[in-house]
Design a protein around this motif. Sequence first.
Motif, PDB file in Angstrom:
ATOM      1  N   GLU A 136      -9.314  -3.617  -7.468  1.00  0.00           N
ATOM      2  CA  GLU A 136      -8.217  -4.211  -6.701  1.00  0.00           C
ATOM      3  C   GLU A 136      -7.173  -4.897  -7.577  1.00  0.00           C
ATOM      4  O   GLU A 136      -5.970  -4.704  -7.388  1.00  0.00           O
ATOM      5  CB  GLU A 136      -8.778  -5.206  -5.683  1.00  0.00           C
ATOM      6  CG  GLU A 136      -7.730  -5.775  -4.765  1.00  0.00           C
ATOM      7  CD  GLU A 136      -8.298  -6.746  -3.737  1.00  0.00           C
ATOM      8  OE1 GLU A 136      -7.483  -7.401  -3.082  1.00  0.00           O
ATOM      9  OE2 GLU A 136      -9.531  -6.841  -3.611  1.00  0.00           O
ATOM     10  N   ARG A 154      -0.708  -2.601 -11.354  1.00  0.00           N
ATOM     11  CA  ARG A 154      -0.012  -1.308 -11.421  1.00  0.00           C
ATOM     12  C   ARG A 154       1.052  -1.193 -10.335  1.00  0.00           C
ATOM     13  O   ARG A 154       2.066  -0.527 -10.533  1.00  0.00           O
ATOM     14  CB  ARG A 154      -0.990  -0.143 -11.366  1.00  0.00           C
ATOM     15  CG  ARG A 154      -1.944  -0.104 -12.538  1.00  0.00           C
ATOM     16  CD  ARG A 154      -1.219  -0.079 -13.871  1.00  0.00           C
ATOM     17  NE  ARG A 154      -2.175  -0.153 -14.964  1.00  0.00           N
ATOM     18  CZ  ARG A 154      -1.945  -0.717 -16.131  1.00  0.00           C
ATOM     19  NH1 ARG A 154      -0.775  -1.284 -16.369  1.00  0.00           N
ATOM     20  NH2 ARG A 154      -2.859  -0.737 -17.065  1.00  0.00           N
ATOM     21  N   TYR A 155       0.848  -1.839  -9.180  1.00  0.00           N
ATOM     22  CA  TYR A 155       1.905  -1.901  -8.175  1.00  0.00           C
ATOM     23  C   TYR A 155       3.152  -2.535  -8.799  1.00  0.00           C
ATOM     24  O   TYR A 155       4.260  -2.013  -8.676  1.00  0.00           O
ATOM     25  CB  TYR A 155       1.501  -2.776  -6.979  1.00  0.00           C
ATOM     26  CG  TYR A 155       0.565  -2.205  -5.958  1.00  0.00           C
ATOM     27  CD1 TYR A 155       0.354  -0.835  -5.798  1.00  0.00           C
ATOM     28  CD2 TYR A 155      -0.124  -3.066  -5.099  1.00  0.00           C
ATOM     29  CE1 TYR A 155      -0.503  -0.347  -4.824  1.00  0.00           C
ATOM     30  CE2 TYR A 155      -0.976  -2.580  -4.115  1.00  0.00           C
ATOM     31  CZ  TYR A 155      -1.166  -1.225  -3.988  1.00  0.00           C
ATOM     32  OH  TYR A 155      -2.010  -0.755  -3.014  1.00  0.00           O
ATOM     33  N   TYR A 167      -2.295   6.385 -14.685  1.00  0.00           N
ATOM     34  CA  TYR A 167      -3.211   6.230 -13.555  1.00  0.00           C
ATOM     35  C   TYR A 167      -2.478   6.488 -12.253  1.00  0.00           C
ATOM     36  O   TYR A 167      -1.361   6.015 -12.064  1.00  0.00           O
ATOM     37  CB  TYR A 167      -3.789   4.807 -13.506  1.00  0.00           C
ATOM     38  CG  TYR A 167      -4.679   4.474 -14.666  1.00  0.00           C
ATOM     39  CD1 TYR A 167      -6.026   4.827 -14.645  1.00  0.00           C
ATOM     40  CD2 TYR A 167      -4.195   3.810 -15.783  1.00  0.00           C
ATOM     41  CE1 TYR A 167      -6.857   4.532 -15.707  1.00  0.00           C
ATOM     42  CE2 TYR A 167      -5.024   3.510 -16.850  1.00  0.00           C
ATOM     43  CZ  TYR A 167      -6.349   3.878 -16.807  1.00  0.00           C
ATOM     44  OH  TYR A 167      -7.172   3.587 -17.873  1.00  0.00           O
ATOM     45  N   GLU A 178       0.812  -1.216   0.000  1.00  0.00           N
ATOM     46  CA  GLU A 178       0.000   0.000   0.000  1.00  0.00           C
ATOM     47  C   GLU A 178       0.845   1.266   0.000  1.00  0.00           C
ATOM     48  O   GLU A 178       0.342   2.350  -0.286  1.00  0.00           O
ATOM     49  CB  GLU A 178      -0.941   0.005   1.205  1.00  0.00           C
ATOM     50  CG  GLU A 178      -1.996  -1.066   1.145  1.00  0.00           C
ATOM     51  CD  GLU A 178      -2.874  -1.095   2.394  1.00  0.00           C
ATOM     52  OE1 GLU A 178      -2.603  -0.327   3.339  1.00  0.00           O
ATOM     53  OE2 GLU A 178      -3.825  -1.886   2.405  1.00  0.00           O
ATOM     54  N   LYS A 230       2.989   4.287  -4.338  1.00  0.00           N
ATOM     55  CA  LYS A 230       2.131   5.389  -4.778  1.00  0.00           C
ATOM     56  C   LYS A 230       2.735   6.015  -6.020  1.00  0.00           C
ATOM     57  O   LYS A 230       3.876   5.762  -6.366  1.00  0.00           O
ATOM     58  CB  LYS A 230       1.995   6.425  -3.675  1.00  0.00           C
ATOM     59  CG  LYS A 230       1.412   5.836  -2.395  1.00  0.00           C
ATOM     60  CD  LYS A 230       0.988   6.891  -1.424  1.00  0.00           C
ATOM     61  CE  LYS A 230       0.499   6.338  -0.116  1.00  0.00           C
ATOM     62  NZ  LYS A 230      -0.515   5.373  -0.123  1.00  0.00           N
ATOM     63  N   ARG A 275      -5.140  -2.398  -9.570  1.00  0.00           N
ATOM     64  CA  ARG A 275      -4.213  -1.708  -8.667  1.00  0.00           C
ATOM     65  C   ARG A 275      -2.986  -2.587  -8.397  1.00  0.00           C
ATOM     66  O   ARG A 275      -1.851  -2.113  -8.424  1.00  0.00           O
ATOM     67  CB  ARG A 275      -4.917  -1.331  -7.367  1.00  0.00           C
ATOM     68  CG  ARG A 275      -4.069  -0.444  -6.469  1.00  0.00           C
ATOM     69  CD  ARG A 275      -4.807   0.090  -5.249  1.00  0.00           C
ATOM     70  NE  ARG A 275      -5.445  -0.955  -4.470  1.00  0.00           N
ATOM     71  CZ  ARG A 275      -6.765  -1.174  -4.400  1.00  0.00           C
ATOM     72  NH1 ARG A 275      -7.615  -0.399  -5.047  1.00  0.00           N
ATOM     73  NH2 ARG A 275      -7.238  -2.154  -3.659  1.00  0.00           N
ATOM     74  N   ILE A 277      -1.918   5.358  -8.834  1.00  0.00           N
ATOM     75  CA  ILE A 277      -2.117   4.038  -8.241  1.00  0.00           C
ATOM     76  C   ILE A 277      -3.070   4.056  -7.051  1.00  0.00           C
ATOM     77  O   ILE A 277      -3.984   3.240  -6.971  1.00  0.00           O
ATOM     78  CB  ILE A 277      -0.761   3.415  -7.824  1.00  0.00           C
ATOM     79  CG1 ILE A 277       0.081   3.145  -9.066  1.00  0.00           C
ATOM     80  CG2 ILE A 277      -0.966   2.142  -7.026  1.00  0.00           C
ATOM     81  CD1 ILE A 277       1.497   2.728  -8.769  1.00  0.00           C
ATOM     82  N   GLU A 278      -2.860   4.983  -6.150  1.00  0.00           N
ATOM     83  CA  GLU A 278      -3.664   4.992  -4.928  1.00  0.00           C
ATOM     84  C   GLU A 278      -5.128   5.332  -5.178  1.00  0.00           C
ATOM     85  O   GLU A 278      -5.968   5.175  -4.295  1.00  0.00           O
ATOM     86  CB  GLU A 278      -3.043   5.896  -3.860  1.00  0.00           C
ATOM     87  CG  GLU A 278      -2.805   7.315  -4.291  1.00  0.00           C
ATOM     88  CD  GLU A 278      -1.452   7.590  -4.943  1.00  0.00           C
ATOM     89  OE1 GLU A 278      -0.987   8.736  -4.831  1.00  0.00           O
ATOM     90  OE2 GLU A 278      -0.871   6.687  -5.565  1.00  0.00           O
ATOM     91  N   ILE A 301      -6.837   3.998  -7.945  1.00  0.00           N
ATOM     92  CA  ILE A 301      -7.436   2.946  -8.764  1.00  0.00           C
ATOM     93  C   ILE A 301      -8.414   2.158  -7.905  1.00  0.00           C
ATOM     94  O   ILE A 301      -8.041   1.621  -6.856  1.00  0.00           O
ATOM     95  CB  ILE A 301      -6.358   2.016  -9.366  1.00  0.00           C
ATOM     96  CG1 ILE A 301      -5.459   2.806 -10.321  1.00  0.00           C
ATOM     97  CG2 ILE A 301      -7.006   0.827 -10.085  1.00  0.00           C
ATOM     98  CD1 ILE A 301      -4.262   2.023 -10.834  1.00  0.00           C
ATOM     99  N   ASP A 302      -9.667   2.087  -8.357  1.00  0.00           N
ATOM    100  CA  ASP A 302     -10.697   1.455  -7.539  1.00  0.00           C
ATOM    101  C   ASP A 302     -10.790  -0.061  -7.708  1.00  0.00           C
ATOM    102  O   ASP A 302     -11.309  -0.749  -6.847  1.00  0.00           O
ATOM    103  CB  ASP A 302     -12.067   2.103  -7.777  1.00  0.00           C
ATOM    104  CG  ASP A 302     -12.490   2.080  -9.235  1.00  0.00           C
ATOM    105  OD1 ASP A 302     -11.713   1.606 -10.082  1.00  0.00           O
ATOM    106  OD2 ASP A 302     -13.604   2.551  -9.536  1.00  0.00           O
TER     107      ASP A 302
END
Length: 121
Positions: free
Chosen positions: A93, A99-100, A85, A76, A79, A96, A87-88, A90-91
């Motif tokens: 899961e 993208r991490y 986009y 988490e 960022k 996201r 990252i933090e 992105i709705d």
Amino acid sequence: MKTTPEHNARVANMKFFSVYPHYVTKVEKKGRTKEELHRVITWLTGFTDADIQDKIDRKVTFETFFEEAKLHPNAELIKGVICGYRIEEIDNELTRKVRYLDKLIDELARGRKMEKILRTV
């Protein structure tokens, strides 16, 4: 950030084995190693080198890849903006999580210190 259902489906159905060689090329072109790439993937997912090879051999989708992963508790802390986009925000899961991984690989290719990439300092 709102991603479209089509975008999320496309991300979920992308095959890890088809993207992986691009990750290797990206980091090696910038003077980093495949071993460093694996260290980053391992940190995020908990996978060993053998697990990563298994995902490649089985030609899993990113959906399966992240279903089988045990995401690092500090993920988490990843960022910033990747692929247009934030990252933090992105709705979805799964999107996201993908993208991490993209962000970590981008940081590796840009020469960021491993301690910072792995969010240890």
